[in-house]
Design a protein around this motif. Structure first.
Motif, PDB file in Angstrom:
ATOM      1  N   UNK A 271       0.828  -1.199   0.000  1.00  0.00           N
ATOM      2  CA  UNK A 271       0.000   0.000   0.000  1.00  0.00           C
ATOM      3  C   UNK A 271       0.868   1.257   0.000  1.00  0.00           C
ATOM      4  N   UNK A 272       1.908   1.253   0.822  1.00  0.00           N
ATOM      5  CA  UNK A 272       2.801   2.415   0.852  1.00  0.00           C
ATOM      6  C   UNK A 272       3.461   2.634  -0.508  1.00  0.00           C
ATOM      7  N   UNK A 273       3.848   1.534  -1.151  1.00  0.00           N
ATOM      8  CA  UNK A 273       4.456   1.654  -2.487  1.00  0.00           C
ATOM      9  C   UNK A 273       3.476   2.251  -3.489  1.00  0.00           C
ATOM     10  N   UNK A 274       2.257   1.754  -3.446  1.00  0.00           N
ATOM     11  CA  UNK A 274       1.253   2.294  -4.368  1.00  0.00           C
ATOM     12  C   UNK A 274       0.936   3.756  -4.066  1.00  0.00           C
ATOM     13  N   UNK A 275       0.904   4.090  -2.778  1.00  0.00           N
ATOM     14  CA  UNK A 275       0.683   5.501  -2.442  1.00  0.00           C
ATOM     15  C   UNK A 275       1.826   6.374  -2.953  1.00  0.00           C
ATOM     16  N   UNK A 276       3.052   5.865  -2.836  1.00  0.00           N
ATOM     17  CA  UNK A 276       4.193   6.626  -3.351  1.00  0.00           C
ATOM     18  C   UNK A 276       4.091   6.783  -4.867  1.00  0.00           C
ATOM     19  N   UNK A 277       3.690   5.680  -5.532  1.00  0.00           N
ATOM     20  CA  UNK A 277       3.519   5.788  -6.986  1.00  0.00           C
ATOM     21  C   UNK A 277       2.411   6.770  -7.340  1.00  0.00           C
ATOM     22  N   UNK A 278       1.359   6.767  -6.520  1.00  0.00           N
ATOM     23  CA  UNK A 278       0.272   7.704  -6.776  1.00  0.00           C
ATOM     24  C   UNK A 278       0.744   9.139  -6.570  1.00  0.00           C
ATOM     25  N   UNK A 279       1.576   9.372  -5.538  1.00  0.00           N
ATOM     26  CA  UNK A 279       2.104  10.723  -5.312  1.00  0.00           C
ATOM     27  C   UNK A 279       2.991  11.146  -6.483  1.00  0.00           C
ATOM     28  N   UNK A 280       3.814  10.226  -6.976  1.00  0.00           N
ATOM     29  CA  UNK A 280       4.659  10.563  -8.127  1.00  0.00           C
ATOM     30  C   UNK A 280       3.806  10.851  -9.360  1.00  0.00           C
ATOM     31  N   UNK A 281       2.726  10.019  -9.530  1.00  0.00           N
ATOM     32  CA  UNK A 281       1.849  10.264 -10.677  1.00  0.00           C
ATOM     33  C   UNK A 281       1.148  11.614 -10.541  1.00  0.00           C
ATOM     34  N   UNK A 282       0.748  11.965  -9.309  1.00  0.00           N
ATOM     35  CA  UNK A 282       0.135  13.277  -9.091  1.00  0.00           C
ATOM     36  C   UNK A 282       1.107  14.403  -9.420  1.00  0.00           C
ATOM     37  N   UNK A 283       2.358  14.208  -9.000  1.00  0.00           N
ATOM     38  CA  UNK A 283       3.374  15.237  -9.276  1.00  0.00           C
ATOM     39  C   UNK A 283       3.608  15.392 -10.777  1.00  0.00           C
ATOM     40  N   UNK A 284       3.674  14.229 -11.445  1.00  0.00           N
ATOM     41  CA  UNK A 284       3.859  14.292 -12.902  1.00  0.00           C
ATOM     42  C   UNK A 284       2.654  14.945 -13.578  1.00  0.00           C
TER      43      UNK A 284
END
Length: 593
Positions: A271-284
């Motif tokens: 879950x933490x990994x997916x949240x991090x990926x989601x944060x990176x996707x949001x930033x992008x």
């Protein structure tokens, strides 16, 4: 010509002997009754199943048909076309009437075999026959020959000519074949639908094996594997819900539950990994949206520069209109993109403010993130265990409440039953008391009536004595008796009155001594009721000895002597009844129920 030569009009429509036919092969007018499909009429123009009908003003021109043995002449085109009956389903047989008397089966086959393969010809002696073809569309070609005049050779004899009338025939073989085809198509349609339903049906879940020690060991290994965890956890849940947990298998199930619990940390990491990926996707996404908004600003700047006086005067009216429309559209899109970007930024600011509020301002020492995560995980496990214990306690409390309610209801029912029984017993006792009181009241009434009768008797006797006394006084006065005789008469009168009173008192106080005597009196009364003409004492004594061997004849005589003299005649006479004898017993103090 050896074959059939038939032409059509110049309109280009197919002739009646072409392969195009109004009988469409495979058409099923009754398929809707078997499969539920809405029927389609192939005769409707524009569906593409059959060619459109010819115009009404263009008439089909029929020509002479030459065969080897006969010649067919068409009918007058001004006459109406010959009529036909309604076509039966699956019709392959035609009726041919108006044949020449000298026509043979060979000539008939020669004429109609040009329409298609003939399977059977049934000729009658009355100038008609039935022809069965191999296919349904061949019947349409045969119907075209209706109205032709047939002449055998070049003879002009009446027996060698006749006008043909071709019509649809209803044959059982045709209808049976048509029904077979319809059933076959219905089966094919059901099979097709079943395949379609099977294709669209979601796959069924895999079967869950039964519990055994070997399967439990395999399941424990699967629970440790991340790729097979979802399948294994389903099997474990099914076993627990089935009630496979007992004292013997409790340790094994506990180890499997512990293995399932070990995946919590892995899931949290994922879950933490997916949240991090989601944060990176949001930033992008935010960066890309910023670049798009910058380009929109440049485009809007270009439109604004074009609308200035230096460049605007050189454009035509149509160009100015298009530039204005483009500018407005670009501004709308730019505003929408800017609002979306501002919304994202506001959400980030709110999340940052929440994180700042969660942190204690007085906290100076930073705890390691891994230690905090471990502490949070331990607290979460403890919370879950406590929550599970609380649920178990709640369930136990609910069960105890239910049991208590059931017990309370049963106790209430028992107490109600006992109270009802007590009330019934008291009612019965009160009824018995009421009966006894009523019997006593009846006895008292009878005693009162007897007392009244005695009183009236004594009064009447007293009046008689007084009258006698008056008569004696008058006699004394007339005869001159002495005063002593008068006193003697008074004493005698008083003695008679006293004797009558004593007799009444003795009669009133006289009663039976015991219940045995009352019972014997009742038995004697019943015995005498059976013998209305009386019986001697010896016969009565022999009857009473059967009931009581100790009784003697003297006791029976004493019982009979103790009866009151005024009731003895009613008790032992011919007209005595059982009611009177029981009244006598009641008078003597007998209590009966």
């Amino acid at each position: 010509m050896e074959g059939v030569a038939v032409t059509s009009s110049a309109s280009g429509l197919p002739g009646p002997f072409s392969t195009d036919s109004i009988c469409v092969p495979g058409f099923d007018p009754g398929l809707n009754m078997m499969t539920g499909i809405t029927p389609i009429n192939p005769m409707i123009p524009g569906l593409g199943l059959v060619p459109p009908p010819p115009p009404t003003e263009v008439a089909v021109v029929k020509e002479i048909i030459h065969c080897k043995s006969c010649t067919l002449f068409p009918q007058n085109p001004n006459l109406p076309p010959p009529s036909t009956r309604e076509r039966p389903p699956g019709c392959k047989t035609v009726f041919v009437g108006g044949l020449p008397e000298n026509a043979t089966e060979e000539i008939i086959q020669e004429v109609f075999e040009q329409c298609g393969d003939i399977t059977a010809i049934r000729k009658s002696k009355k100038n008609f026959c039935h022809i069965r073809f191999a296919e349904e569309f061949m019947v349409d070609k045969a119907i075209y020959l209706s109205g032709y005049r047939m002449r055998l050779g070049s003879s002009t004899d009446k027996k060698d000519s006749g006008r043909l009338h071709v019509d649809f025939a209803q044959a059982r073989d045709d209808f049976y074949e048509w029904e077979c085809k319809q059933r076959m198509r219905a089966r094919e349609e059901r099979h097709r639908r079943k395949l379609e339903e099977d294709r669209l049906r979601p796959p069924s879940p895999p079967a869950i094996m039964h519990y055994s020690e070997h399967e439990a060991a395999l399941l424990a290994d699967k629970l440790k594997d991340d790729s097979k965890f979802s399948e294994a956890i389903t099997v474990l849940l099914s076993w627990i819900e089935r009630g496979e947990v007992n004292r013997r298998s409790a340790n094994q199930f506990y180890s499997m539950v512990q293995s399932a619990n070990s995946h919590v940390r892995r899931l949290m990491n994922e879950k933490a990994t997916h949240e991090q990926e989601m944060e990176e996707a949001k930033e992008n996404f935010k960066n890309a949206l910023t670049g798009i908004l910058t380009q929109f600003e440049q485009i809007v700047a270009v439109f604004n520069a074009s609308t200035r006086q230096k460049a605007w005067d050189h454009f035509s009216k149509a160009q100015r209109k298009n530039i204005d429309i483009w500018r407005k559209h670009s501004e709308e899109l730019r505003n929408a993109q800017s609002e979306q970007l501002m919304g994202i930024r506001r959400e980030e600011e709110m999340e940052m403010s929440d994180d700042e509020n969660c942190d204690s301002p007085t906290k100076k020492i930073r705890v390691d993130e891994s230690a905090l995560a471990a502490q949070a995980y331990a607290l979460k496990e403890e919370n879950d265990s406590l929550r599970w214990q609380l649920d178990a306690y709640r369930n136990e409390v609910e069960l105890l409440k239910q049991e208590k309610e059931q017990l309370f209801r049963t106790e209430e029912n028992v107490t109600k039953d006992q109270q009802l029984q007590f009330l019934q017993q008291t009612m019965q006792g009160m009824q018995q008391q009421l009966l006894t009181i009523q019997e006593e009241l009846n006895n008292k009434k009878s005693e009162l009536e007897q007392a009244k009768e005695e009183q009236s008797h004594t009064q009447a006797l007293l009046k008689v004595l007084q009258e006698q006394l008056k008569g004696t006084k008058e006699l004394v006065e007339t005869n001159g008796h002495s005063h002593e005789d008068t006193n003697e008469i008074n004493v005698l009168t008083v003695a008679l009155v006293n004797q009558d009173r004593e007799n009444n008192i003795e009669k009133r106080s006289q009663g039976l001594k015991s219940e045995k005597e009352a019972l014997l009196i009742g038995i004697i009364s019943t015995f005498l009721h059976v013998h209305p003409f009386g019986a001697n004492i010896e016969y009565l004594w022999s009857y009473m000895q059967q009931l009581d061997s100790k009784i003697s004849a003297n006791e029976i005589e004493m019982l009979l002597m103790r009866l009151p003299r005024m009731f003895k005649q009613e008790f032992t006479g011919v007209g005595a009844t059982l009611e009177k004898r029981w009244k006598l017993c009641a008078f003597e103090g007998i209590k009966t129920t």
